[in-house]
Design a protein around this motif. Structure first.
Motif, PDB file in Angstrom:
ATOM      1  N   VAL A 141      72.364 -12.826  33.002  1.00 48.88           N
ATOM      2  CA  VAL A 141      71.586 -12.399  31.867  1.00 48.88           C
ATOM      3  C   VAL A 141      70.208 -13.044  31.943  1.00 48.88           C
ATOM      4  CG1 VAL A 141      73.593 -12.146  30.355  1.00 48.88           C
ATOM      5  CG2 VAL A 141      72.376 -14.321  30.355  1.00 48.88           C
ATOM      6  N   LYS A 142      69.273 -12.429  31.252  1.00 45.62           N
ATOM      7  CA  LYS A 142      67.922 -12.971  31.202  1.00 45.62           C
ATOM      8  C   LYS A 142      67.968 -14.434  30.743  1.00 45.62           C
ATOM      9  CE  LYS A 142      63.555 -12.008  28.853  1.00 45.62           C
ATOM     10  NZ  LYS A 142      62.987 -11.432  27.626  1.00 45.62           N
ATOM     11  N   LYS A 143      67.291 -15.286  31.446  1.00 45.72           N
ATOM     12  CA  LYS A 143      67.208 -16.738  31.203  1.00 45.72           C
ATOM     13  C   LYS A 143      68.531 -17.481  31.409  1.00 45.72           C
ATOM     14  CE  LYS A 143      63.802 -17.754  30.931  1.00 45.72           C
ATOM     15  NZ  LYS A 143      62.942 -17.612  32.161  1.00 45.72           N
ATOM     16  N   GLY A 144      69.434 -16.828  32.121  1.00 46.42           N
ATOM     17  CA  GLY A 144      70.725 -17.467  32.377  1.00 46.42           C
ATOM     18  C   GLY A 144      70.683 -18.425  33.561  1.00 46.42           C
ATOM     19  N   ARG A 229      69.984 -20.056  25.405  1.00 47.68           N
ATOM     20  CA  ARG A 229      69.403 -18.886  26.071  1.00 47.68           C
ATOM     21  C   ARG A 229      68.343 -18.237  25.192  1.00 47.68           C
ATOM     22  NH1 ARG A 229      68.149 -14.222  27.084  1.00 47.68           N
ATOM     23  NH2 ARG A 229      68.299 -13.930  24.826  1.00 47.68           N
ATOM     24  N   ALA A 230      68.685 -18.110  23.871  1.00 48.60           N
ATOM     25  CA  ALA A 230      67.739 -17.498  22.931  1.00 48.60           C
ATOM     26  C   ALA A 230      66.457 -18.340  22.844  1.00 48.60           C
ATOM     27  CB  ALA A 230      68.382 -17.360  21.561  1.00 48.60           C
ATOM     28  N   ILE A 231      66.620 -19.649  22.816  1.00 47.89           N
ATOM     29  CA  ILE A 231      65.441 -20.537  22.729  1.00 47.89           C
ATOM     30  C   ILE A 231      64.622 -20.431  24.025  1.00 47.89           C
ATOM     31  CG2 ILE A 231      64.668 -22.938  22.431  1.00 47.89           C
ATOM     32  CD1 ILE A 231      67.276 -23.379  20.749  1.00 47.89           C
ATOM     33  N   SER A 232      65.322 -20.341  25.147  1.00 49.80           N
ATOM     34  CA  SER A 232      64.635 -20.205  26.438  1.00 49.80           C
ATOM     35  C   SER A 232      63.852 -18.884  26.492  1.00 49.80           C
ATOM     36  CB  SER A 232      65.673 -20.247  27.566  1.00 49.80           C
ATOM     37  OG  SER A 232      65.102 -19.899  28.785  1.00 49.80           O
ATOM     38  N   ASP A 233      64.461 -17.831  25.999  1.00 49.50           N
ATOM     39  CA  ASP A 233      63.839 -16.513  25.948  1.00 49.50           C
ATOM     40  C   ASP A 233      62.569 -16.569  25.092  1.00 49.50           C
ATOM     41  OD1 ASP A 233      63.464 -13.775  26.039  1.00 49.50           O
ATOM     42  OD2 ASP A 233      65.544 -13.272  25.599  1.00 49.50           O
ATOM     43  N   SER A 239      55.051 -18.587  25.875  1.00 48.02           N
ATOM     44  CA  SER A 239      54.123 -18.995  26.941  1.00 48.02           C
ATOM     45  C   SER A 239      53.137 -17.869  27.271  1.00 48.02           C
ATOM     46  CB  SER A 239      54.898 -19.404  28.194  1.00 48.02           C
ATOM     47  OG  SER A 239      55.421 -18.261  28.828  1.00 48.02           O
ATOM     48  N   LYS A 240      53.548 -16.626  26.987  1.00 47.94           N
ATOM     49  CA  LYS A 240      52.650 -15.492  27.260  1.00 47.94           C
ATOM     50  C   LYS A 240      51.849 -15.101  26.026  1.00 47.94           C
ATOM     51  CE  LYS A 240      55.839 -13.607  30.659  1.00 47.94           C
ATOM     52  NZ  LYS A 240      56.955 -12.678  30.785  1.00 47.94           N
ATOM     53  N   LYS A 241      52.492 -15.244  24.843  1.00 45.78           N
ATOM     54  CA  LYS A 241      51.827 -14.872  23.574  1.00 45.78           C
ATOM     55  C   LYS A 241      51.938 -16.046  22.609  1.00 45.78           C
ATOM     56  CE  LYS A 241      53.544 -10.163  24.073  1.00 45.78           C
ATOM     57  NZ  LYS A 241      54.651  -9.319  23.633  1.00 45.78           N
ATOM     58  N   PRO A 242      50.984 -16.969  22.672  1.00 44.90           N
ATOM     59  CA  PRO A 242      51.104 -18.185  21.849  1.00 44.90           C
ATOM     60  C   PRO A 242      51.040 -17.933  20.348  1.00 44.90           C
ATOM     61  CG  PRO A 242      49.394 -18.382  23.554  1.00 44.90           C
ATOM     62  CD  PRO A 242      49.797 -16.959  23.518  1.00 44.90           C
ATOM     63  N   THR A 262      69.964  -9.524  14.158  1.00 44.94           N
ATOM     64  CA  THR A 262      70.594  -9.199  15.450  1.00 44.94           C
ATOM     65  C   THR A 262      69.807  -8.135  16.220  1.00 44.94           C
ATOM     66  OG1 THR A 262      72.023  -7.675  14.280  1.00 44.94           O
ATOM     67  CG2 THR A 262      72.951  -9.824  14.822  1.00 44.94           C
ATOM     68  N   SER A 263      68.770  -7.592  15.608  1.00 44.67           N
ATOM     69  CA  SER A 263      67.966  -6.609  16.344  1.00 44.67           C
ATOM     70  C   SER A 263      66.915  -7.327  17.208  1.00 44.67           C
ATOM     71  CB  SER A 263      67.289  -5.631  15.380  1.00 44.67           C
ATOM     72  OG  SER A 263      66.307  -6.321  14.645  1.00 44.67           O
ATOM     73  N   TRP A 264      66.728  -8.609  16.975  1.00 39.87           N
ATOM     74  CA  TRP A 264      65.788  -9.375  17.821  1.00 39.87           C
ATOM     75  C   TRP A 264      66.473  -9.584  19.173  1.00 39.87           C
ATOM     76  CZ3 TRP A 264      64.568 -15.293  17.648  1.00 39.87           C
ATOM     77  CH2 TRP A 264      63.479 -15.557  18.498  1.00 39.87           C
ATOM     78  N   SER A 265      65.801  -9.140  20.222  1.00 33.32           N
ATOM     79  CA  SER A 265      66.445  -9.151  21.549  1.00 33.32           C
ATOM     80  C   SER A 265      66.903 -10.551  21.967  1.00 33.32           C
ATOM     81  CB  SER A 265      65.526  -8.543  22.596  1.00 33.32           C
ATOM     82  OG  SER A 265      64.429  -9.383  22.803  1.00 33.32           O
ATOM     83  N   ALA A 266      66.157 -11.570  21.559  1.00 36.45           N
ATOM     84  CA  ALA A 266      66.543 -12.942  21.930  1.00 36.45           C
ATOM     85  C   ALA A 266      67.933 -13.278  21.385  1.00 36.45           C
ATOM     86  CB  ALA A 266      65.509 -13.938  21.419  1.00 36.45           C
TER      87      ALA A 266
END
Ligand code: A3P
Length: 387
Positions: A141-144, A229-233, A239-242, A262-266
């Motif tokens: 998974v992303k950021k896994g 994982r959510a915090i990492s995401d 880091s891209k959009k401060p 729960t609709s927030w992808s993170a």
């Protein structure tokens, strides 16, 4: 002779013959001029057109992209000694290159720091073998810890992997399987072709599409505590959009009621049981391997052992391949694939996370607990996120 006979014939017949002779000579002259024009066409330099099939828009776009990549690569390598030319791309060594290279809405290839241009398959023209569709895919998974797993696996001589994220089964599916195959590196008989695109795990259409390519595809998912994982995401987006809102405010639909958004992808990505359910409609559990993102850091050789077994490969990657880099705070490779130098992942892997309100963290832990339990049950492994 024929000419004198024309004049000796009766007038009507003679006129008809004269007319026929003139018509024939006009036609002959026209044919001669036509032939002359054709010959000249091959002599005068004209725009050369390929006689092969007409190239589609995306193929020509890809060629433009390739030529841009070659130019950048040439520029980059020309300032470095030859021995460095098969160097991995990282933020430090390829300045000015966007991590996410977008070409058009439906043609984009994600180049992560750590991915190598020379391993996109397109540029790997030297070497034996042929390009094959992947037999194994890291789907999430992303950021896994997906980049770490792929980089470690590439050390194995029987694994060849594409460095970029092809995003074929989510964003680029319309480009077709040949486009996908063409991204792959060449492999010899017995070698396994791999790719990683972490967003597949949460893409509803991905299981059916991978199944349509090959029902035997082996699937690997690196999972990590969904809260971390959510915090990492979030940290990556920050880091891209401060200017984005705080993690705490994005977490809740309603902060006073404590209702989680729960609709927030993170948040959504971490509901592993729900996503796994979708995959199990197409693939049996025996074809899916879950790798612990935490163990990949604390015991990389142990997790790599499981992955090699799952892929039916000899356990070649062992403890001897890793060392713990104190500065990086993570395990690194003593020697990366095709190099004799130690290799750690780039600085976008292993970021410092912002401090999150402990009450919010606790609320998230409570939220994920039942989903985690279900996931442990489904996968047959306890990952220890709720201990
Ligand atoms: P953080 O940056 O939040 O620490 P992915 O490659 O799927 O995007 O995952 C990124 C995560 O991989 C990093 O998240 C990091 O914790 C983890 N990781 C696992 N092994 C690593 C390694 N050897 N070096 C760096 N990061 C590693």
């Amino acid at each position: 002779m024929a000419f004198s006979r024309v004049f000796s014939d009766p007038p009507s017949k003679s006129i008809f013959r004269t007319f026929a002779v003139m018509l024939l000579s006009i036609l002959a002259s026209l044919y001669f001029l036509h032939c002359l024009a054709e010959r000249c066409g091959t002599c005068i330099p004209m725009e050369r057109r390929e006689t092969g099939p007409v190239e589609g828009f995306y193929v020509s776009k890809l060629k433009d992209f390739e030529s841009l990549r070659r130019k950048r690569l040439k520029k980059w390598t020309s300032t470095r000694p030859l021995v460095m030319r098969r160097h991995r791309v990282s933020e430090e060594n390829l300045p000015g290159l966007e991590a996410n290279v977008k070409l058009s809405n439906s043609l984009d290839v994600h180049l992560e720091p750590g991915g190598s241009y020379l391993d996109t398959g397109k540029l790997r023209t030297l070497g034996e073998g042929s390009k094959k569709l992947p037999q194994a895919i890291i789907i999430g998974v992303k950021k896994g810890g997906t980049r770490a797993l792929l980089e470690f696996l590439r050390v194995h001589p029987d694994i060849r992997a594409v460095g970029v994220e092809p995003h074929f089964f989510d964003r680029n599916y319309d480009n077709g399987l040949e486009w996908y195959r063409d991204l792959m590196p060449k492999t010899l008989e017995g070698q396994i072709t791999m790719e990683k695109t972490p967003s597949y795990f949460v893409t509803h259409e991905a299981p059916a599409r991978i199944y349509a390519m090959s029902r035997d595809t082996k699937l690997i998912v690196v999972v990590r505590d969904p809260v971390t994982r959510a915090i990492s995401d979030y940290t990556q987006t920050l880091s891209k959009k401060p200017d984005i809102p705080t993690f705490e405010s994005l977490t809740f639909k309603n902060r006073t009621t404590g209702l989680i958004d729960t609709s927030w992808s993170a948040i959504q990505i971490g509901i592993y049981a729900k996503h796994l359910d979708n995959w199990l409609q197409f693939f049996p559990m025996s074809q899916i391997l879950f790798v612990s993102g935490e163990r990949l850091i604390s015991d990389p050789a142990g997790e790599l052992g499981r992955v090699q077994d799952f892929l039916g490969l000899k356990r070649i990657i062992t403890d001897k391949h890793f060392y713990f880099n104190q500065t990086k705070g993570f395990p690194c490779l003593k020697k990366a694939e095709g190099s004799s130098k130690p290799h750690c992942l780039g600085k976008t892997k292993g970021r410092t996370h912002p401090n999150i309100n402990p009450e919010v963290v606790q609320r998230l832990r409570d939220f994920y607990r039942p989903f985690n339990m279900k996931f442990y049950q489904m996968s047959g492994r306890k990952f220890g996120w709720d201990d």
